[in-house]
Design an enzyme around this catalytic site. Structure first.
Site, mmCIF file in Angstrom:
data_model
loop_
_atom_site.group_PDB
_atom_site.id
_atom_site.type_symbol
_atom_site.label_atom_id
_atom_site.label_comp_id
_atom_site.label_asym_id
_atom_site.label_seq_id
_atom_site.Cartn_x
_atom_site.Cartn_y
_atom_site.Cartn_z
ATOM 1 N N GLY A 115 0.785 -1.242 0.000
ATOM 2 C CA GLY A 115 0.000 0.000 0.000
ATOM 3 C C GLY A 115 0.811 1.285 0.000
ATOM 4 N N ALA A 121 5.834 4.419 -7.832
ATOM 5 C CA ALA A 121 7.136 5.094 -7.713
ATOM 6 C C ALA A 121 8.139 4.515 -8.719
ATOM 7 C CB ALA A 121 7.662 4.970 -6.288
ATOM 8 N N ASP A 169 -1.696 7.601 -7.159
ATOM 9 C CA ASP A 169 -0.366 7.188 -6.674
ATOM 10 C C ASP A 169 0.733 7.789 -7.555
ATOM 11 O OD1 ASP A 169 -2.006 5.630 -5.123
ATOM 12 O OD2 ASP A 169 -0.894 3.764 -5.416
HETATM 13 C C1 MEV Z 1 -4.109 2.084 -4.338
HETATM 14 O O1 MEV Z 1 -2.954 2.681 -3.794
HETATM 15 C C2 MEV Z 1 -5.270 2.995 -4.196
HETATM 16 C C3 MEV Z 1 -6.600 2.493 -4.724
HETATM 17 O O2 MEV Z 1 -7.549 3.511 -4.456
HETATM 18 C C4 MEV Z 1 -6.555 2.200 -6.203
HETATM 19 C C5 MEV Z 1 -6.376 3.461 -7.052
HETATM 20 O O3 MEV Z 1 -6.668 4.579 -6.597
HETATM 21 O O4 MEV Z 1 -5.987 3.286 -8.208
HETATM 22 C C6 MEV Z 1 -7.064 1.233 -3.999
#
Ligand code: MEV
Length: 335
Positions: A115, A121, A169
């Site tokens: 997570g 990255a 991300d």
């Molecule tokens: C993953 O870091 C975050 C999620 O919300 C998926 C995304 O935003 O693409 C689970």
């Protein structure tokens, strides 16, 4: 394209934590995400043979769940992560008709599949290296046009790994800082008070794409309830933005715990995570929640210094501990 290259190009990009709004952000809701002071580093050397090879060093002691570890042990995560990364690089090299052979060494402080945005990255760092090669601007300031290119191409690479992704991300890894997302397109930087955040890495890795598919099924099977939960998540984010600027830590912690309840209801928590969050709460944390896709991964905790030893003491039984993290202003850097 026939150009003269520098002997090598290096780049690094930060990982992230999602403070509010994971999963719901895939459905155009809001989210608050921060780049963190853990990075993925890459160094590309030019070789005589055309093509791309991605290798990684060995640093299994300090960080047993990194790309390096997987690469050395030949674990599936190595194939799953390193192969799409090579494919992504080859795709760009072909698209820009670059006449190069590259050997890229990756070293990461980000454990895989917990997570913290390890794949994003990696993609941002590689996209930065490739942009630098295409533009021949090693070591210079990255222009806003280049940063946009790097973000968009990294997102393409990340989607090779996770299929569907909201893009948050890659965004925060490219630009750094603390960011409020509204929908997919509106992004605002937040200036926050110092926030005492900690991570607990459960060391149970997850597959983001599987968890995103699980939530998609939930959204289809319980569409009315999912709509209500999405609107609760949006309200939490809006309140979170105000509180993070200059509100109370207690309120931010309470919002985190509220956000976690929504994540539990859509089915991305686990028994172990519930146990960890229970321990944190009993030992006086201000709030705790899953960060990222869930199903294992990491727990984000907000806690005052005077409660840390009690929380760590209680986590010992699970062989876990708190790890302090800071919000990182720097996004992608080219060296
Ligand atoms: C993953 O870091 C975050 C999620 O919300 C998926 C995304 O935003 O693409 C689970």
């Amino acid at each position: 394209m026939d150009i003269t290259y520098k002997p090598q190009v290096s780049a690094s990009a930060p990982g992230k934590v999602i403070i509010f709004g994971e999963h719901f952000v895939v459905y155009n809701s809001e989210a608050i995400i921060a780049a963190i002071n853990r990075r993925c580093f890459g160094r590309a050397e030019f070789t005589g043979n055309l093509g791309v090879w991605i290798a990684s060093g060995v640093d299994t002691k300090s960080n047993p769940y990194t790309i390096e570890h997987a690469a050395v042990r030949g674990e599936p995560s190595n194939k799953k992560l390193l192969e799409p990364l090579s494919t992504f690089c080859r795709h760009i090299i072909r698209e820009y008709a670059l006449d190069v052979g590259l050997k890229i060494y990756i070293k990461s402080e980000l454990p895989i599949g917990v997570g913290l945005g390890s794949s994003a990255a990696s993609c941002v760092m590689l996209s930065g290296i490739l942009r630098s090669i295409i533009r021949l601007n090693h070591g210079e300031e990255i222009s806003s046009t280049d940063r946009k290119w790097i973000y968009e191409n990294a997102l393409y690479g990340e989607q090779m790994i996770h299929n569907k992704s909201s893009g948050v991300d890659c965004y925060v890894s490219t630009y750094g800082g603390l960011v409020h997302f509204v929908g997919f397109t509106e992004t605002t930087s937040i200036k926050s008070q110092p926030l005492p955040f900690f991570l607990i890495n459960t060391r149970r890795s997850h597959e983001t794409s599987e968890l995103v598919s699980h939530v998609r099924r939930f959204s289809r099977n319980s569409s009315k309830r999912f709509e209500e939960l999405t609107s609760d998540a949006t309200a939490i984010c809006s309140n979170g933005v105000k509180e993070m600027a200059n509100g109370s830590l207690e309120e931010i912690g309470r919002l985190m715990t509220e956000n976690h309840k929504l994540l539990r209801e859509i089915g991305v928590s686990t028994k172990e995570i519930e146990k960890i969050i229970g321990i944190c709460s009993r030992c006086g944390s201000l709030g705790a929640k899953i960060t990222g896709a869930g199903g294992g991964g990491s727990v984000l905790v907000l806690a005052r210094p005077e409660t840390i030893s009690a929380i760590n003491g209680a986590l010992k039984g699970l062989d876990l501990c708190l790890e302090a993290i800071k919000i990182e202003d720097r996004g992608l850097t080219l060296d």
